[in-house]
Design an enzyme around this catalytic site. Structure first.
Site, short mmCIF file in Angstrom:
data_model
loop_
_atom_site.label_atom_id
_atom_site.label_comp_id
_atom_site.label_asym_id
_atom_site.label_seq_id
_atom_site.Cartn_x
_atom_site.Cartn_y
_atom_site.Cartn_z
N HIS A 56 -3.74 -7.67 -1.32
CA HIS A 56 -3.06 -7.22 -2.53
C HIS A 56 -1.85 -8.12 -2.78
O HIS A 56 -1.44 -8.87 -1.90
CB HIS A 56 -2.62 -5.74 -2.43
P1 TYD Z 1 -1.01 -0.96 1.89
O1 TYD Z 1 0.32 -1.40 1.38
O2 TYD Z 1 -2.22 -1.21 1.04
O3 TYD Z 1 -1.19 -1.57 3.35
P2 TYD Z 1 -2.01 -2.78 3.98
O4 TYD Z 1 -1.91 -3.94 3.07
O5 TYD Z 1 -1.32 -3.02 5.27
O6 TYD Z 1 -3.41 -2.30 4.18
O7 TYD Z 1 -0.92 0.57 2.21
C1 TYD Z 1 -1.97 1.28 2.85
C2 TYD Z 1 -1.85 2.75 2.46
O8 TYD Z 1 -0.61 3.30 2.91
C3 TYD Z 1 -1.92 2.96 0.95
O9 TYD Z 1 -2.75 4.12 0.70
C4 TYD Z 1 -0.49 3.30 0.56
C5 TYD Z 1 0.11 3.87 1.82
N1 TYD Z 1 1.55 3.52 1.94
C6 TYD Z 1 2.52 4.46 1.68
O10 TYD Z 1 2.21 5.63 1.35
N2 TYD Z 1 3.84 4.11 1.81
C7 TYD Z 1 4.21 2.86 2.15
O11 TYD Z 1 5.44 2.58 2.25
C8 TYD Z 1 3.20 1.87 2.40
C9 TYD Z 1 3.55 0.47 2.79
C10 TYD Z 1 1.88 2.23 2.28
#
Ligand code: TYD
Length: 135
Positions: free
Chosen positions: A52
């Site tokens: 992302h």
């Molecule tokens: P994401 O930022 O997509 O993480 P990665 O790139 O490491 O896979 O986040 C994964 C999930 O966690 C997504 O459903 C959103 C949730 N999330 C939160 O609720 N709060 C946060 O501060 C973060 C970073 C993620």
């Protein structure tokens, strides 16, 4: 222009006693006000996370344990790899960079972020991300 870069953080101490690294709001190399801190852990090493971009969010990422490899891609499609392999390095990521993240089995990723969590700040479709850079 804001660009990604590796920050060399202070390393206080000595090998015989261990070290402390620290980031303070007043440090000139901390280019935003920290509004959120999160950490990720127990990511199996065959899993690639990220996939992302953020529109506005700025982050500093530290591998407090293990090794974390980042690939950052700008809106023109230019890729650059960064390896966080020591807890005294930070990776600054401004808004507008696609990221792919790979972890060693013991890695703990610490993130200092410029804003609270907001799903509207994410672009989760790579083609949409590249298109958003075209006039
Ligand atoms: P994401 O930022 O997509 O993480 P990665 O790139 O490491 O896979 O986040 C994964 C999930 O966690 C997504 O459903 C959103 C949730 N999330 C939160 O609720 N709060 C946060 O501060 C973060 C970073 C993620």
């Amino acid at each position: 222009m804001k660009t990604p870069r590796i920050l060399q953080l202070p390393r206080i101490g000595e090998a015989a006693l261990g070290y402390i690294s620290v980031l303070e709001q007043k440090d000139p190399y901390l280019p935003f006000e920290v509004k959120r801190v999160y950490w990720t852990y127990f990511t199996p090493n065959h899993v690639e996370r990220g996939q992302h971009a953020h529109l506005q969010l700025e982050q500093i990422i530290v591998a407090v344990s293990g090794i974390i490899d980042f690939t950052l891609i700008d809106r023109a499609g230019n890729r650059r790899d960064y390896t966080l392999d020591t807890p005294d390095k930070g990776l600054y990521i401004p808004g507008g960079y696609w990221r792919e993240i790979r972890f060693s089995h013991n890695a703990v990723l610490l993130c200092l972020a410029s804003a609270v969590y907001d799903e509207k700040d994410y672009i989760r479709d790579f083609n949409e991300f590249i298109k958003s850079g075209k006039p």
